[in-house]
Design a protein around this motif. Structure first.
Motif, mmCIF file in Angstrom:
data_model
loop_
_atom_site.group_PDB
_atom_site.id
_atom_site.type_symbol
_atom_site.label_atom_id
_atom_site.label_comp_id
_atom_site.label_asym_id
_atom_site.label_seq_id
_atom_site.Cartn_x
_atom_site.Cartn_y
_atom_site.Cartn_z
ATOM 1 N N LEU A 145 1.093 -1.029 -0.333
ATOM 2 C CA LEU A 145 -0.099 -0.219 0.636
ATOM 3 C C LEU A 145 0.968 1.123 0.456
ATOM 4 O O LEU A 145 0.109 2.244 -0.733
ATOM 5 C CB LEU A 145 -1.105 -0.461 1.375
ATOM 6 N N ASP A 146 2.298 1.067 0.872
ATOM 7 C CA ASP A 146 3.459 2.342 0.563
ATOM 8 C C ASP A 146 3.664 2.380 -0.533
ATOM 9 O O ASP A 146 3.662 3.916 -1.345
ATOM 10 C CB ASP A 146 3.882 1.920 1.861
ATOM 11 N N ASP A 147 4.253 1.771 -1.788
ATOM 12 C CA ASP A 147 4.466 1.484 -3.176
ATOM 13 C C ASP A 147 3.140 2.701 -4.193
ATOM 14 O O ASP A 147 3.368 3.399 -4.716
ATOM 15 C CB ASP A 147 4.313 0.055 -3.148
ATOM 16 N N VAL A 148 1.904 1.876 -3.249
ATOM 17 C CA VAL A 148 1.126 3.273 -4.567
ATOM 18 C C VAL A 148 0.818 4.609 -3.420
ATOM 19 O O VAL A 148 0.972 5.232 -4.506
ATOM 20 C CB VAL A 148 -0.691 2.617 -4.520
ATOM 21 N N HIS A 149 0.962 4.772 -2.280
ATOM 22 C CA HIS A 149 1.357 6.346 -2.230
ATOM 23 C C HIS A 149 2.394 6.845 -2.423
ATOM 24 O O HIS A 149 2.204 7.569 -2.974
ATOM 25 C CB HIS A 149 1.250 5.637 -0.479
ATOM 26 N N ARG A 150 3.365 6.048 -2.728
ATOM 27 C CA ARG A 150 4.543 7.048 -3.617
ATOM 28 C C ARG A 150 4.788 6.641 -4.921
ATOM 29 O O ARG A 150 6.033 6.838 -5.397
ATOM 30 C CB ARG A 150 5.324 6.247 -2.808
ATOM 31 N N ALA A 151 4.309 6.224 -5.718
ATOM 32 C CA ALA A 151 4.042 6.065 -6.784
ATOM 33 C C ALA A 151 4.256 8.076 -8.136
ATOM 34 O O ALA A 151 3.460 8.056 -7.847
ATOM 35 C CB ALA A 151 2.976 4.932 -8.082
ATOM 36 N N GLU A 152 4.461 6.702 -9.006
ATOM 37 C CA GLU A 152 4.704 8.623 -10.290
ATOM 38 C C GLU A 152 3.470 8.633 -10.986
ATOM 39 O O GLU A 152 3.133 9.028 -11.787
ATOM 40 C CB GLU A 152 5.605 8.805 -10.847
ATOM 41 N N LEU A 153 3.484 6.608 -11.606
ATOM 42 C CA LEU A 153 2.404 6.650 -12.159
ATOM 43 C C LEU A 153 1.842 5.566 -11.712
ATOM 44 O O LEU A 153 2.595 4.400 -11.512
ATOM 45 C CB LEU A 153 3.098 6.594 -13.320
ATOM 46 N N ILE A 154 0.642 5.497 -12.366
ATOM 47 C CA ILE A 154 -0.668 3.849 -11.756
ATOM 48 C C ILE A 154 -1.698 4.359 -12.547
ATOM 49 O O ILE A 154 -2.334 5.070 -13.345
ATOM 50 C CB ILE A 154 -1.224 4.369 -10.470
ATOM 51 N N VAL A 155 -1.444 2.863 -13.524
ATOM 52 C CA VAL A 155 -2.519 2.474 -14.703
ATOM 53 C C VAL A 155 -3.078 1.905 -14.312
ATOM 54 O O VAL A 155 -2.625 0.539 -13.765
ATOM 55 C CB VAL A 155 -0.998 2.286 -16.221
ATOM 56 N N VAL A 156 -4.783 1.774 -14.513
ATOM 57 C CA VAL A 156 -5.944 0.903 -13.406
ATOM 58 C C VAL A 156 -5.929 0.703 -15.019
ATOM 59 O O VAL A 156 -6.723 0.841 -15.722
ATOM 60 C CB VAL A 156 -7.042 1.747 -13.157
ATOM 61 N N VAL A 157 -5.602 -1.017 -15.377
ATOM 62 C CA VAL A 157 -6.859 -1.471 -16.487
ATOM 63 C C VAL A 157 -7.463 -2.983 -16.363
ATOM 64 O O VAL A 157 -7.264 -3.341 -15.049
ATOM 65 C CB VAL A 157 -4.862 -1.789 -17.204
ATOM 66 N N GLY A 158 -8.867 -2.677 -16.321
ATOM 67 C CA GLY A 158 -9.615 -3.586 -16.748
ATOM 68 C C GLY A 158 -10.296 -3.747 -15.503
ATOM 69 O O GLY A 158 -10.310 -4.590 -15.043
ATOM 70 N N GLN A 159 -10.129 -2.489 -14.921
ATOM 71 C CA GLN A 159 -10.835 -2.804 -13.241
ATOM 72 C C GLN A 159 -11.571 -1.199 -12.972
ATOM 73 O O GLN A 159 -11.716 -0.657 -13.262
ATOM 74 C CB GLN A 159 -9.634 -2.386 -12.681
ATOM 75 N N ASN A 160 -12.223 -1.444 -11.800
ATOM 76 C CA ASN A 160 -13.957 -0.591 -11.730
ATOM 77 C C ASN A 160 -13.908 -0.734 -10.202
ATOM 78 O O ASN A 160 -14.502 -1.036 -9.602
ATOM 79 C CB ASN A 160 -15.217 -0.674 -12.024
ATOM 80 N N PRO A 161 -12.851 0.533 -9.687
ATOM 81 C CA PRO A 161 -12.213 0.813 -7.871
ATOM 82 C C PRO A 161 -13.405 0.368 -7.366
ATOM 83 O O PRO A 161 -13.926 0.637 -6.188
ATOM 84 C CB PRO A 161 -11.390 1.423 -7.943
ATOM 85 N N GLY A 162 -14.200 2.067 -7.631
ATOM 86 C CA GLY A 162 -15.164 2.665 -7.660
ATOM 87 C C GLY A 162 -16.748 1.889 -7.262
ATOM 88 O O GLY A 162 -17.286 1.733 -5.849
ATOM 89 N N THR A 163 -16.686 0.592 -7.798
ATOM 90 C CA THR A 163 -17.720 -0.333 -7.154
ATOM 91 C C THR A 163 -17.199 -1.684 -6.783
ATOM 92 O O THR A 163 -17.639 -1.644 -5.894
ATOM 93 C CB THR A 163 -18.330 -1.314 -8.452
ATOM 94 N N ASN A 164 -15.869 -2.201 -7.302
ATOM 95 C CA ASN A 164 -15.623 -3.334 -6.597
ATOM 96 C C ASN A 164 -14.625 -3.414 -5.397
ATOM 97 O O ASN A 164 -14.635 -3.964 -4.948
ATOM 98 C CB ASN A 164 -14.854 -4.005 -8.017
ATOM 99 N N HIS A 165 -13.951 -2.180 -5.715
ATOM 100 C CA HIS A 165 -12.441 -1.915 -4.534
ATOM 101 C C HIS A 165 -13.106 -0.839 -3.977
ATOM 102 O O HIS A 165 -11.593 -0.052 -3.952
ATOM 103 C CB HIS A 165 -11.105 -2.357 -4.758
ATOM 104 N N PRO A 166 -14.097 -0.426 -3.547
ATOM 105 C CA PRO A 166 -14.084 1.421 -2.779
ATOM 106 C C PRO A 166 -13.042 1.778 -2.313
ATOM 107 O O PRO A 166 -12.532 3.135 -2.655
ATOM 108 C CB PRO A 166 -14.975 1.747 -2.968
#
Length: 774
Positions: A220-241
């Motif tokens: 989770l710390d990696d997510v917070h510190r990333a420069e670029l996050i590419v979200v592919v084929g995923q719908n976090p608003g519904t599936n992982h809010p």
């Protein structure tokens, strides 16, 4: 206090009040709060809800029975989302589904009701038995229920242990999963299909091939510190809010976020954080800096174009490919570059349906970022070329040196809350030899080595009449599986179906000649198996293992824990082995393990790497992280010790003229096959689910209009007529040539024999369909 569900009233047509509006452009906010309040008020009451919501995903509480997104290490705040609250309300409801419902309703009558109605009847309270020839389930004692299971398993084993199949849902705890696989292998088979076969099996296969371990490499710390996050084929608003909070935090730290998807989903574009005043006022944060709308099933073409462009940019200006890392830690660069050079870039992005300027913007983002994470979910894993697509995304990260670096890596986002943990515990039809050797050393018997059935294989075997007993540890196998009609025929072809469940679902209504429903404790409930307070553990999407302990009294005095159910059955089967003269040792101490879950964890520690000092470490507030060699030290446990750059070949799905490529998806009012309600407010749907989202121009070209009622028919090479009837067409900004509909309703269209190459995951995201006027 408990209350009966409104079960005396059959369901009226749930689609009669269907309302279609426009999609939203941001997730959460005031609408999320209203929905949460409505759900918990309906199912829990204010006081009960407050006590539970303060304990969900907390160190001294219980793990959310919903998704597997991790909790932040800093803690100190509420850690639940709208859909987590819905999952909580669904399990901790005060409604009860007892023998009186089954006495009033026959199996045939219950089968006419919707999945939503069935789930709303409340928590199961008693073991129930459907005898051969009966029309109604009747109460049965636990002793008699276990006797029925043991009788039929014994009869099956006389021919072959492989005539039994043991399915697992991704919500089963580590302790129950470990005991379950032990029971199955002690019985003599590896027939352990699980929900991973239908979701992230493609991820596990591809990641094992490329980096040597089938799990994500980021924290989770990696997510917070990333420069670029590419979200592919995923719908976090519904599936992982709760993922939206992590993306918002990354954005605050300067990250660029790109969404790649066939649909513009609200949760990919914006976020109104309900734990902040700005979000409460309906003013959100933009999440995606770029939305790349890709055609269904063409992500492989897009990432091949990106990798081809990275190679060209490296030639033009240097410094794009991480030459030092690639030279020392990977293999296959020359072969990959030669392959990419021979590809036609224009054809690739044309196949993907992405304008060249948008593709170039994405390629430049990859080329300039030193810390990149690629996240994906079912929109990638449920295609024919899913494994190749994931390998190609790994190519992108390896070329840039973005694995084993802070703020970078692969992030397959798991759905169910312990689906990753169940696989770690040995729930797998293809167990590695090292695992079986460790199991033998710990328990003194030789487990079977032959591979068992995955989900597709289990259904095929049942259809051939090769399975006598089907047992499901949680889940809703019928509704979750592809080709609903074929799966139903398969289940009815068995002698006995056994469902370990908390709520009524459709798998209880399509049965073998005989059927059992065994009601179990939920994640939210106090477990005093063996007369002592017990706790269980789970593993999240980022390999963190932590404890979970329920806070509510059980919904019924007749419930048993999953661990207790497995252990009692194991002990009974052990008695049968001894009575039959088996001479293979005393067998596991089933009753001892059920009486003290610490003993189970001691066995896990002895069998599974990474669980050293398990009982002590799981007592730490946020648990502990399992080893991950690529993440921890850029070590790749492949055959040659190197990460593998791979050559992949894009072959587009053939979609005849007049047809569309359909993907199944969730509504915002469901979690997997559990239907919380009939609204999908992010997509503008209210009071209904029987809709198909289609681009307005495709509707026009096909001779249809928004609002038309149609039958949807899938087409595949076996020419079997698979259809879903009376669906409303909804004009929606999906990618051209594609359409979308909700599962489980649309699972009926997915052919059993259509699955991903190498992983055998059903192709629920690439089904060729046509519409027929009603």
């Amino acid at each position: 206090m408990t209350t009966p569900a409104p079960r005396r009233r059959p369901e009226v047509d749930p689609e009669s009040d269907l309302v279609v509006g426009g999609p939203e452009v941001a997730a959460a906010g005031p609408g999320s709060i209203r929905s949460t309040v409505d759900q918990v008020r309906t199912h829990l009451g204010a006081g009960r809800a407050a006590r539970l919501l303060l304990k969900i995903n907390q160190p001294d509480g219980f793990d959310c029975p919903g998704c597997a997104w991790p909790e932040p290490a800093d803690g100190g705040h509420l850690e639940f989302c709208e859909n987590g609250a819905k999952a909580l309300a669904e399990e901790a409801t005060v409604r009860r589904c007892g023998p009186e419902l089954f006495a009033e309703w026959s199996v045939a009558e219950l089968s006419t009701q919707s999945d939503h109605w069935l789930g709303q009847q409340g928590r199961l309270t008693h073991p129930m038995h459907l005898a051969e020839g009966d029309t109604h389930y009747r109460p049965v004692s636990w002793g008699d229920a276990f006797g029925i299971v043991a009788r039929e398993l014994g009869r099956a084993r006389q021919q072959s242990p492989d005539r039994a199949v043991f399915y697992t849902s991704g919500r089963t705890s580590n302790e129950a999963a470990f005991l379950y696989q032990l029971l199955v292998r002690r019985f003599g088979t590896n027939n352990l299909p699980d929900c991973s076969n239908m979701c992230h099996e493609s991820s596990g296969v591809a990641l094992t091939q490329t980096i040597g371990i089938g799990k994500g490499s980021v924290t989770l710390d990696d997510v917070h510190r990333a420069e670029l996050i590419v979200v592919v084929g995923q719908n976090p608003g519904t599936n992982h809010p709760r993922m939206l909070t992590a993306l918002e935090r990354a954005k605050e730290h300067g990250a660029r976020i790109v969404a790649v998807n066939p649909l513009p989903e609200a949760g990919l574009l914006g976020f109104r954080n309900p734990q902040k005043l700005r979000g409460l006022l309906g003013r959100g944060s933009q999440l995606a800096d770029q939305f790349v709308q890709v055609k269904v099933g063409t992500d492989l073409a897009l990432f091949q174009w990106i990798n081809k462009r990275l190679v060209d940019l490296d030639r033009e200006r240097g410094g794009v490919i991480d030459r030092a890392f690639v030279a020392s830690d990977t293999s296959g660069l020359d072969e990959l570059v030669d392959h990419l050079d021979r590809l036609d870039g224009e054809q690739l992005i044309a196949a993907a349906g992405v304008p060249p300027a948008e593709a170039e913007e994405l390629a430049q983002a990859f080329a300039s970022s030193e810390r990149t994470i690629v996240c994906w979910a079912m929109g990638i894993t449920q295609h024919r070329q899913a494994v190749a697509t994931i390998r190609e995304m790994v190519n992108t990260l390896l070329l840039r040196g973005s694995i084993g670096r802070t703020g970078a890596g692969v992030c397959p986002v798991r759905g169910h809350s312990n689906v990753q943990g169940d696989r770690t515990m040995g729930i797998w039809e293809r167990p590695p030899a090292a695992f079986l050797d460790a199991l033998e050393a710990e328990f003194g018997f030789r487990p079977p080595a032959d591979h068992g059935h995955d989900v597709v294989g289990a259904i095929e075997a049942m259809l051939r009449g090769e399975v006598d007993v089907f047992m499901s540890m949680g889940g809703n196998f019928l509704s979750a599986s592809p080709d609903t009609a074929a799966t139903a025929r398969a289940l009815t072809n068995t002698r006995l179906t056994v469902q370990v469940s908390t709520k009524l679902n459709r798998s209880h209504l399509v049965t073998g000649r005989e059927a059992l429903i065994l009601p179990c404790l939920g994640r939210t409930e106090i477990d005093r198996t063996g007369g002592r307070l017990q706790r269980v553990t789970v593993e999240d999407s980022m390999s963190v293992v932590h404890a979970s302990q329920g806070r509510l009294p059980p919904a019924s005095e007749h419930l048993l824990s999953e661990v207790d159910i497995v252990a009692r059955l194991g002990a009974l089967l052990e008695d049968d082995r001894r009575a039959a003269g088996a001479d293979d040792g005393a067998g596991p101490d089933w009753s001892g393990m059920a009486a003290d879950y610490d003993r189970i964890r001691d066995h896990i520690e002895a069998v599974i790497p990474g669980f050293t000092d398990f009982n002590r470490r799981v007592s730490e507030p946020r648990g502990f992280v399992l080893p991950h060699p690529p993440r921890d030290g850029r070590e790749f446990p492949t055959d040659d010790g190197l990460a593998h750059l791979t050559v992949n070949h894009f072959v587009p799905d053939h979609v005849p003229i007049g047809r569309l490529l359909l993907q199944t998806l969730r509504s915002h009012d469901q979690f997997n096959t559990t239907i919380y309600g009939l609204d999908d407010r992010y997509r503008g749907i209210a009071s209904g689910r029987r809709v198909v989202f289609v681009h307005a121009e495709d509707l026009h070209e096909l001779g249809f209009a928004d609002g038309d009622r149609v039958d949807v028919v899938s087409e595949w090479r076996d020419e079997v007529d698979r259809r879903i009837d009376d669906f409303r067409l909804v004009a929606y900004p999906v990618a051209r040539g594609t359409c979308a509909a909700y599962f489980p309703e649309a699972n009926a269209l997915v052919p059993l024999g259509s699955y991903a190459e190498e992983s055998r995951t059903p192709t629920s995201k690439s089904v060729v369909v046509r519409f027929e006027h009603r």
